[in-house]
Motif scaffolding. Structure first.
Motif, PDB file in Angstrom:
ATOM      1  N   PRO A   1      40.914  38.594  34.236  1.00 13.58           N
ATOM      2  CA  PRO A   1      41.233  39.578  32.085  1.00 13.58           C
ATOM      3  C   PRO A   1      40.644  40.815  31.876  1.00 13.58           C
ATOM      4  CG  PRO A   1      39.645  37.655  32.526  1.00 13.58           C
ATOM      5  CD  PRO A   1      40.014  37.411  33.418  1.00 13.58           C
ATOM      6  N   GLY A   2      40.918  42.210  32.727  1.00 12.52           N
ATOM      7  CA  GLY A   2      40.565  42.816  32.202  1.00 12.52           C
ATOM      8  C   GLY A   2      39.202  43.869  33.411  1.00 12.52           C
ATOM      9  N   SER A   3      38.397  42.719  33.771  1.00 17.42           N
ATOM     10  CA  SER A   3      37.711  42.666  34.567  1.00 17.42           C
ATOM     11  C   SER A   3      37.517  42.879  35.428  1.00 17.42           C
ATOM     12  CB  SER A   3      36.242  42.508  33.334  1.00 17.42           C
ATOM     13  OG  SER A   3      36.266  41.351  34.054  1.00 17.42           O
ATOM     14  N   TYR A   4      36.275  43.534  36.172  1.00 19.51           N
ATOM     15  CA  TYR A   4      36.008  43.101  37.637  1.00 19.51           C
ATOM     16  C   TYR A   4      34.941  41.826  37.297  1.00 19.51           C
ATOM     17  CZ  TYR A   4      38.609  48.159  38.828  1.00 19.51           C
ATOM     18  OH  TYR A   4      39.161  48.421  38.328  1.00 19.51           O
ATOM     19  N   PRO A   5      34.918  41.055  38.698  1.00 22.40           N
ATOM     20  CA  PRO A   5      33.665  40.010  38.666  1.00 22.40           C
ATOM     21  C   PRO A   5      32.340  41.318  38.687  1.00 22.40           C
ATOM     22  CG  PRO A   5      34.925  40.780  40.836  1.00 22.40           C
ATOM     23  CD  PRO A   5      35.854  41.639  40.051  1.00 22.40           C
ATOM     24  N   PRO A   6      31.483  40.212  38.333  1.00 19.01           N
ATOM     25  CA  PRO A   6      30.295  41.168  38.073  1.00 19.01           C
ATOM     26  C   PRO A   6      29.225  40.500  39.479  1.00 19.01           C
ATOM     27  CG  PRO A   6      29.830  38.806  37.582  1.00 19.01           C
ATOM     28  CD  PRO A   6      31.661  39.005  37.672  1.00 19.01           C
TER      29      PRO A   6
ATOM     30  N   PRO B   1      37.138  28.937  31.497  1.00 15.99           N
ATOM     31  CA  PRO B   1      37.378  29.233  30.433  1.00 15.99           C
ATOM     32  C   PRO B   1      36.614  29.743  29.282  1.00 15.99           C
ATOM     33  CG  PRO B   1      37.784  27.004  31.566  1.00 15.99           C
ATOM     34  CD  PRO B   1      37.342  27.902  32.669  1.00 15.99           C
ATOM     35  N   VAL B   2      37.058  30.400  28.403  1.00 10.60           N
ATOM     36  CA  VAL B   2      36.595  30.178  26.929  1.00 10.60           C
ATOM     37  C   VAL B   2      36.513  29.215  26.123  1.00 10.60           C
ATOM     38  CG1 VAL B   2      35.625  31.133  25.174  1.00 10.60           C
ATOM     39  CG2 VAL B   2      35.171  32.489  27.411  1.00 10.60           C
TER      40      VAL B   2
ATOM     41  N   THR C   1      34.689  28.347  20.346  1.00  6.98           N
ATOM     42  CA  THR C   1      33.430  28.132  21.159  1.00  6.98           C
ATOM     43  C   THR C   1      33.067  29.900  19.630  1.00  6.98           C
ATOM     44  OG1 THR C   1      33.606  27.222  22.434  1.00  6.98           O
ATOM     45  CG2 THR C   1      31.917  28.952  22.145  1.00  6.98           C
ATOM     46  N   PRO C   2      32.095  30.218  19.352  1.00  8.97           N
ATOM     47  CA  PRO C   2      31.900  31.502  18.598  1.00  8.97           C
ATOM     48  C   PRO C   2      31.211  32.339  20.327  1.00  8.97           C
ATOM     49  CG  PRO C   2      29.870  30.158  18.547  1.00  8.97           C
ATOM     50  CD  PRO C   2      30.780  29.304  19.046  1.00  8.97           C
ATOM     51  N   VAL C   3      32.507  33.473  20.513  1.00  8.55           N
ATOM     52  CA  VAL C   3      31.503  34.457  21.256  1.00  8.55           C
ATOM     53  C   VAL C   3      31.941  35.420  20.712  1.00  8.55           C
ATOM     54  CG1 VAL C   3      32.567  33.302  23.427  1.00  8.55           C
ATOM     55  CG2 VAL C   3      34.799  34.004  22.336  1.00  8.55           C
ATOM     56  N   THR C   4      30.777  36.760  20.888  1.00 11.11           N
ATOM     57  CA  THR C   4      30.547  37.778  20.125  1.00 11.11           C
ATOM     58  C   THR C   4      30.937  39.164  21.076  1.00 11.11           C
ATOM     59  OG1 THR C   4      28.732  37.437  20.403  1.00 11.11           O
ATOM     60  CG2 THR C   4      29.434  37.025  18.602  1.00 11.11           C
ATOM     61  N   SER C   5      31.038  38.615  22.058  1.00  7.41           N
ATOM     62  CA  SER C   5      31.307  39.083  23.714  1.00  7.41           C
ATOM     63  C   SER C   5      31.790  39.453  24.111  1.00  7.41           C
ATOM     64  CB  SER C   5      29.613  39.797  24.385  1.00  7.41           C
ATOM     65  OG  SER C   5      29.242  38.626  24.873  1.00  7.41           O
TER      66      SER C   5
ATOM     67  N   PRO D   1      39.828  34.406  26.572  1.00  7.54           N
ATOM     68  CA  PRO D   1      40.277  33.407  26.449  1.00  7.54           C
ATOM     69  C   PRO D   1      39.170  32.314  28.020  1.00  7.54           C
ATOM     70  CG  PRO D   1      41.977  33.796  27.189  1.00  7.54           C
ATOM     71  CD  PRO D   1      41.881  35.156  26.275  1.00  7.54           C
ATOM     72  N   GLU D   2      38.742  33.337  28.947  1.00  8.62           N
ATOM     73  CA  GLU D   2      38.497  33.327  30.327  1.00  8.62           C
ATOM     74  C   GLU D   2      37.143  34.617  30.667  1.00  8.62           C
ATOM     75  OE1 GLU D   2      40.639  34.380  33.570  1.00  8.62           O
ATOM     76  OE2 GLU D   2      41.308  31.454  32.767  1.00  8.62           O
ATOM     77  N   ALA D   3      35.736  34.449  30.687  1.00  8.15           N
ATOM     78  CA  ALA D   3      35.256  35.273  31.238  1.00  8.15           C
ATOM     79  C   ALA D   3      34.290  34.882  32.880  1.00  8.15           C
ATOM     80  CB  ALA D   3      34.108  34.340  30.265  1.00  8.15           C
ATOM     81  N   TRP D   4      33.712  35.846  32.677  1.00 10.25           N
ATOM     82  CA  TRP D   4      32.748  36.591  34.321  1.00 10.25           C
ATOM     83  C   TRP D   4      31.670  35.104  33.694  1.00 10.25           C
ATOM     84  CZ3 TRP D   4      35.423  36.889  38.651  1.00 10.25           C
ATOM     85  CH2 TRP D   4      36.478  37.717  38.721  1.00 10.25           C
ATOM     86  N   ARG D   5      31.266  34.809  34.746  1.00 11.91           N
ATOM     87  CA  ARG D   5      30.093  33.978  35.545  1.00 11.91           C
ATOM     88  C   ARG D   5      30.279  33.790  36.636  1.00 11.91           C
ATOM     89  NH1 ARG D   5      30.073  35.124  30.405  1.00 11.91           N
ATOM     90  NH2 ARG D   5      29.973  33.784  28.403  1.00 11.91           N
ATOM     91  N   CYS D   6      28.130  33.574  36.685  1.00 14.01           N
ATOM     92  CA  CYS D   6      27.885  33.276  38.431  1.00 14.01           C
ATOM     93  C   CYS D   6      27.524  31.682  38.096  1.00 14.01           C
ATOM     94  CB  CYS D   6      26.376  33.789  38.413  1.00 14.01           C
ATOM     95  SG  CYS D   6      26.217  36.039  37.936  1.00 14.01           S
ATOM     96  N   LYS D   7      27.753  30.827  39.374  1.00 15.36           N
ATOM     97  CA  LYS D   7      28.191  30.093  39.493  1.00 15.36           C
ATOM     98  C   LYS D   7      27.207  29.888  41.240  1.00 15.36           C
ATOM     99  CE  LYS D   7      31.030  25.799  40.194  1.00 15.36           C
ATOM    100  NZ  LYS D   7      31.984  25.467  40.339  1.00 15.36           N
TER     101      LYS D   7
END
Length: 53
Positions: A3-8, A26-27, A31-35, A39-45
């Protein structure tokens, strides 16, 4: 890609846990998400734990 970004780069983002890989999560609604704009975000797992890159 995503969604508009590259993986970290998740190197050293999961502490001593390996392998540490980028994933989309998924966010939850309300959920208060300022950054997060999407509706989806990159995370490291690693294992079943998520880390903020």
């Amino acid at each position: 890609m995503g969604p508009g970004s590259y993986p970290p780069r998740c190197a050293s983002k999961c502490g001593k846990c390996t392998p540490c890989r980028p994933v989309h999560v998924p966010v939850p609604p309300g959920t208060p998400v300022t950054s997060e704009y999407y509706p989806e975000a990159w995370r490291c797992k690693c294992g079943n734990r998520l880390y903020v890159p």
